[in-house]
Design a protein around this motif. Structure first.
Motif, PDB file in Angstrom:
ATOM      1  N   MET A   1       0.871  -1.257  -0.234  1.00 27.90           N
ATOM      2  CA  MET A   1       0.043   0.011  -0.007  1.00 27.90           C
ATOM      3  C   MET A   1       0.701   1.217   0.060  1.00 27.90           C
ATOM      4  O   MET A   1       0.510   2.360  -0.530  1.00 27.90           O
ATOM      5  CB  MET A   1      -0.993   0.027   1.314  1.00 27.90           C
ATOM      6  CG  MET A   1      -1.888  -1.166   1.142  1.00 27.90           C
ATOM      7  SD  MET A   1      -3.058  -0.832  -0.305  1.00 27.90           S
ATOM      8  CE  MET A   1      -2.762  -2.116  -1.257  1.00 27.90           C
ATOM      9  N   VAL A   2       1.875   1.379   0.797  1.00 27.43           N
ATOM     10  CA  VAL A   2       2.845   2.411   0.644  1.00 27.43           C
ATOM     11  C   VAL A   2       3.512   2.601  -0.459  1.00 27.43           C
ATOM     12  O   VAL A   2       3.671   3.773  -1.191  1.00 27.43           O
ATOM     13  CB  VAL A   2       3.859   2.237   1.860  1.00 27.43           C
ATOM     14  CG1 VAL A   2       5.056   3.356   1.700  1.00 27.43           C
ATOM     15  CG2 VAL A   2       3.194   2.326   3.310  1.00 27.43           C
ATOM     16  N   PHE A   3       3.908   1.543  -1.211  1.00 23.87           N
ATOM     17  CA  PHE A   3       4.492   1.477  -2.804  1.00 23.87           C
ATOM     18  C   PHE A   3       3.369   2.237  -3.654  1.00 23.87           C
ATOM     19  O   PHE A   3       3.602   3.039  -4.487  1.00 23.87           O
ATOM     20  CB  PHE A   3       4.967   0.369  -3.208  1.00 23.87           C
ATOM     21  CG  PHE A   3       6.341  -0.091  -2.729  1.00 23.87           C
ATOM     22  CD1 PHE A   3       7.298   1.004  -3.145  1.00 23.87           C
ATOM     23  CD2 PHE A   3       6.604  -1.324  -2.026  1.00 23.87           C
ATOM     24  CE1 PHE A   3       8.604   0.455  -2.863  1.00 23.87           C
ATOM     25  CE2 PHE A   3       8.008  -1.460  -1.695  1.00 23.87           C
ATOM     26  CZ  PHE A   3       8.944  -0.534  -1.995  1.00 23.87           C
ATOM     27  N   MET A   4       2.219   1.704  -3.571  1.00 24.33           N
ATOM     28  CA  MET A   4       0.953   2.374  -4.248  1.00 24.33           C
ATOM     29  C   MET A   4       0.835   3.626  -4.148  1.00 24.33           C
ATOM     30  O   MET A   4       0.382   4.462  -5.080  1.00 24.33           O
ATOM     31  CB  MET A   4      -0.180   1.627  -4.020  1.00 24.33           C
ATOM     32  CG  MET A   4      -0.005   0.191  -5.030  1.00 24.33           C
ATOM     33  SD  MET A   4      -1.603  -0.875  -4.693  1.00 24.33           S
ATOM     34  CE  MET A   4      -1.161  -2.267  -5.366  1.00 24.33           C
ATOM     35  N   TRP A   5       0.872   3.918  -2.997  1.00 25.70           N
ATOM     36  CA  TRP A   5       0.866   5.549  -2.275  1.00 25.70           C
ATOM     37  C   TRP A   5       1.991   6.339  -3.012  1.00 25.70           C
ATOM     38  O   TRP A   5       1.530   7.346  -3.733  1.00 25.70           O
ATOM     39  CB  TRP A   5       0.828   5.788  -0.860  1.00 25.70           C
ATOM     40  CG  TRP A   5       1.026   7.049  -0.312  1.00 25.70           C
ATOM     41  CD1 TRP A   5      -0.205   7.906  -0.348  1.00 25.70           C
ATOM     42  CD2 TRP A   5       2.150   7.822   0.203  1.00 25.70           C
ATOM     43  NE1 TRP A   5       0.445   9.155   0.297  1.00 25.70           N
ATOM     44  CE2 TRP A   5       1.644   9.263   0.292  1.00 25.70           C
ATOM     45  CE3 TRP A   5       3.362   7.298   0.191  1.00 25.70           C
ATOM     46  CZ2 TRP A   5       2.426   9.843   0.766  1.00 25.70           C
ATOM     47  CZ3 TRP A   5       4.225   8.327   0.693  1.00 25.70           C
ATOM     48  CH2 TRP A   5       3.651   9.726   1.083  1.00 25.70           C
ATOM     49  N   MET A   6       2.887   5.756  -2.774  1.00 22.50           N
ATOM     50  CA  MET A   6       4.202   6.383  -3.592  1.00 22.50           C
ATOM     51  C   MET A   6       3.977   6.635  -5.011  1.00 22.50           C
ATOM     52  O   MET A   6       4.374   7.608  -5.614  1.00 22.50           O
ATOM     53  CB  MET A   6       5.606   5.860  -3.501  1.00 22.50           C
ATOM     54  CG  MET A   6       5.930   5.756  -1.881  1.00 22.50           C
ATOM     55  SD  MET A   6       7.191   4.616  -1.681  1.00 22.50           S
ATOM     56  CE  MET A   6       8.568   5.334  -2.727  1.00 22.50           C
ATOM     57  N   ALA A   7       3.383   5.849  -5.780  1.00 20.38           N
ATOM     58  CA  ALA A   7       3.000   5.566  -7.106  1.00 20.38           C
ATOM     59  C   ALA A   7       1.858   6.699  -7.598  1.00 20.38           C
ATOM     60  O   ALA A   7       1.795   7.069  -8.631  1.00 20.38           O
ATOM     61  CB  ALA A   7       2.635   4.315  -7.662  1.00 20.38           C
TER      62      ALA A   7
ATOM     63  N   PRO B   1      -3.258  16.261  -0.381  1.00 18.17           N
ATOM     64  CA  PRO B   1      -1.869  16.320  -0.540  1.00 18.17           C
ATOM     65  C   PRO B   1      -0.798  15.356   0.005  1.00 18.17           C
ATOM     66  O   PRO B   1       0.146  15.147  -0.294  1.00 18.17           O
ATOM     67  CB  PRO B   1      -1.324  17.718  -0.192  1.00 18.17           C
ATOM     68  CG  PRO B   1      -2.331  18.304   0.784  1.00 18.17           C
ATOM     69  CD  PRO B   1      -3.526  17.634   0.382  1.00 18.17           C
ATOM     70  N   VAL B   2      -1.456  14.641   1.296  1.00 16.33           N
ATOM     71  CA  VAL B   2      -0.782  13.657   1.740  1.00 16.33           C
ATOM     72  C   VAL B   2      -1.507  12.411   1.820  1.00 16.33           C
ATOM     73  O   VAL B   2      -0.838  11.068   1.571  1.00 16.33           O
ATOM     74  CB  VAL B   2      -0.454  14.180   3.243  1.00 16.33           C
ATOM     75  CG1 VAL B   2       0.561  13.138   3.913  1.00 16.33           C
ATOM     76  CG2 VAL B   2       0.324  15.768   3.021  1.00 16.33           C
ATOM     77  N   ILE B   3      -2.574  12.187   2.416  1.00 23.43           N
ATOM     78  CA  ILE B   3      -3.329  10.839   2.716  1.00 23.43           C
ATOM     79  C   ILE B   3      -4.400  10.654   1.436  1.00 23.43           C
ATOM     80  O   ILE B   3      -5.011  11.496   0.918  1.00 23.43           O
ATOM     81  CB  ILE B   3      -4.299  11.112   3.747  1.00 23.43           C
ATOM     82  CG1 ILE B   3      -3.443  11.580   5.007  1.00 23.43           C
ATOM     83  CG2 ILE B   3      -4.892   9.963   4.078  1.00 23.43           C
ATOM     84  CD1 ILE B   3      -2.406  10.731   5.617  1.00 23.43           C
ATOM     85  N   ASP B   4      -4.246   9.284   1.184  1.00 24.90           N
ATOM     86  CA  ASP B   4      -5.063   8.669   0.258  1.00 24.90           C
ATOM     87  C   ASP B   4      -5.581   7.395   0.882  1.00 24.90           C
ATOM     88  O   ASP B   4      -5.202   6.812   1.904  1.00 24.90           O
ATOM     89  CB  ASP B   4      -4.605   8.752  -1.197  1.00 24.90           C
ATOM     90  CG  ASP B   4      -3.413   7.387  -1.259  1.00 24.90           C
ATOM     91  OD1 ASP B   4      -2.967   6.844  -0.379  1.00 24.90           O
ATOM     92  OD2 ASP B   4      -3.358   7.216  -2.712  1.00 24.90           O
ATOM     93  N   ASP B   5      -6.506   6.611  -0.026  1.00 28.03           N
ATOM     94  CA  ASP B   5      -6.950   5.103   0.635  1.00 28.03           C
ATOM     95  C   ASP B   5      -5.937   4.420   0.972  1.00 28.03           C
ATOM     96  O   ASP B   5      -6.093   3.293   1.702  1.00 28.03           O
ATOM     97  CB  ASP B   5      -8.184   4.590  -0.453  1.00 28.03           C
ATOM     98  CG  ASP B   5      -7.609   4.625  -1.822  1.00 28.03           C
ATOM     99  OD1 ASP B   5      -6.750   5.133  -2.300  1.00 28.03           O
ATOM    100  OD2 ASP B   5      -8.027   3.699  -2.617  1.00 28.03           O
ATOM    101  N   HIS B   6      -4.677   4.519   0.235  1.00 30.08           N
ATOM    102  CA  HIS B   6      -3.582   3.217   0.335  1.00 30.08           C
ATOM    103  C   HIS B   6      -2.973   3.426   1.649  1.00 30.08           C
ATOM    104  O   HIS B   6      -2.654   2.478   2.217  1.00 30.08           O
ATOM    105  CB  HIS B   6      -2.462   3.746  -0.775  1.00 30.08           C
ATOM    106  CG  HIS B   6      -2.973   3.304  -2.244  1.00 30.08           C
ATOM    107  ND1 HIS B   6      -3.328   4.350  -3.269  1.00 30.08           N
ATOM    108  CD2 HIS B   6      -3.293   2.178  -2.862  1.00 30.08           C
ATOM    109  CE1 HIS B   6      -3.730   3.976  -4.152  1.00 30.08           C
ATOM    110  NE2 HIS B   6      -3.795   2.498  -3.933  1.00 30.08           N
ATOM    111  N   LEU B   7      -2.714   4.700   2.267  1.00 32.94           N
ATOM    112  CA  LEU B   7      -2.250   4.743   3.557  1.00 32.94           C
ATOM    113  C   LEU B   7      -3.302   4.458   4.430  1.00 32.94           C
ATOM    114  O   LEU B   7      -2.895   3.803   5.257  1.00 32.94           O
ATOM    115  CB  LEU B   7      -1.964   6.085   3.797  1.00 32.94           C
ATOM    116  CG  LEU B   7      -0.561   6.722   2.931  1.00 32.94           C
ATOM    117  CD1 LEU B   7      -0.287   8.138   3.368  1.00 32.94           C
ATOM    118  CD2 LEU B   7       0.557   5.923   3.246  1.00 32.94           C
TER     119      LEU B   7
END
Length: 192
Positions: free
Chosen positions: A135-141, A149-155
């Motif tokens: 999930m962190v890798f997908m957030w980085m992508a 600007p910071v949080i999305d569903d992956h985190l």
């Protein structure tokens, strides 16, 4: 600080003294009694289904996110489309990973392993680490994001995965307790 004096009844109607009367039992930890374990268990199973469904759709091209002609069993590439289209600060790293057969196998094994572990309630620590890392890798992508600007569903998924492991969510509606009693897990507690 004031000291409270409690008078106990005495005489023939008095109950016998018990030391625990002075120190009432500590209540059970929050989240392990009542309905909370069931909510965590249902959350665990639902999140497991998200991971397992992604694996099944990418493997067999069920037509939801992956058309049949792009299915992994038909020679499709499960990471090429998503990672190849990444824009942002980590695009170079993800473009280099896109379509790599080793990355494909690791990604698909992660989806399958995390999905099954969550649904069955076993290996919750390993599933939490592996799933949170994915999930962190997908957030980085996903950077830069457009809605926040910071949080999305992956985190959020990553945090829920850690919470599921910490709450021992595999013990309710799952095989977590039985898994924890196996010799393998008793000898290797990180597998719990």
């Amino acid at each position: 600080m004031t000291t409270q004096i409690v008078e106990r009844p005495h005489g023939r109607h008095a109950a016998p003294y018990r030391p625990e009367d002075d120190h009432p039992a500590t209540p059970a930890p929050t989240g392990r009694t009542g309905w909370a374990p069931r909510v965590w268990a249902v959350t665990r199973i639902a999140l497991g289904f998200i991971f397992l469904w992604a694996f099944l759709d990418k493997t067999f091209g069920l037509g939801f996110s992956t058309p049949a002609q792009n299915a992994w069993i038909n020679g499709g590439n499960p990471t090429a489309g998503y990672l190849g289209g990444v824009e942002g600060p980590f695009s170079g790293m993800f473009h280099a990973m896109a379509g790599n057969p080793v990355v494909n196998v690791l990604f698909m094994a992660g989806l399958l392993g995390v999905g099954l572990a969550l649904i069955l309630g076993i290996g919750m620590r390993v599933a939490a680490v592996a799933g949170a890392l994915m999930m962190v890798f997908m957030w980085m992508a996903s950077l830069p994001m457009t809605s926040n600007p910071v949080i999305d569903d992956h985190l959020i998924y990553a945090l829920v995965l850690v919470g599921l492991a910490a709450a021992k969510a595999g013990d309710t509606y799952g095989l977590g307790r039985a898994w924890g009693r196996t010799a393998l897990v008793r000898n290797q507690p990180w597998l719990h």
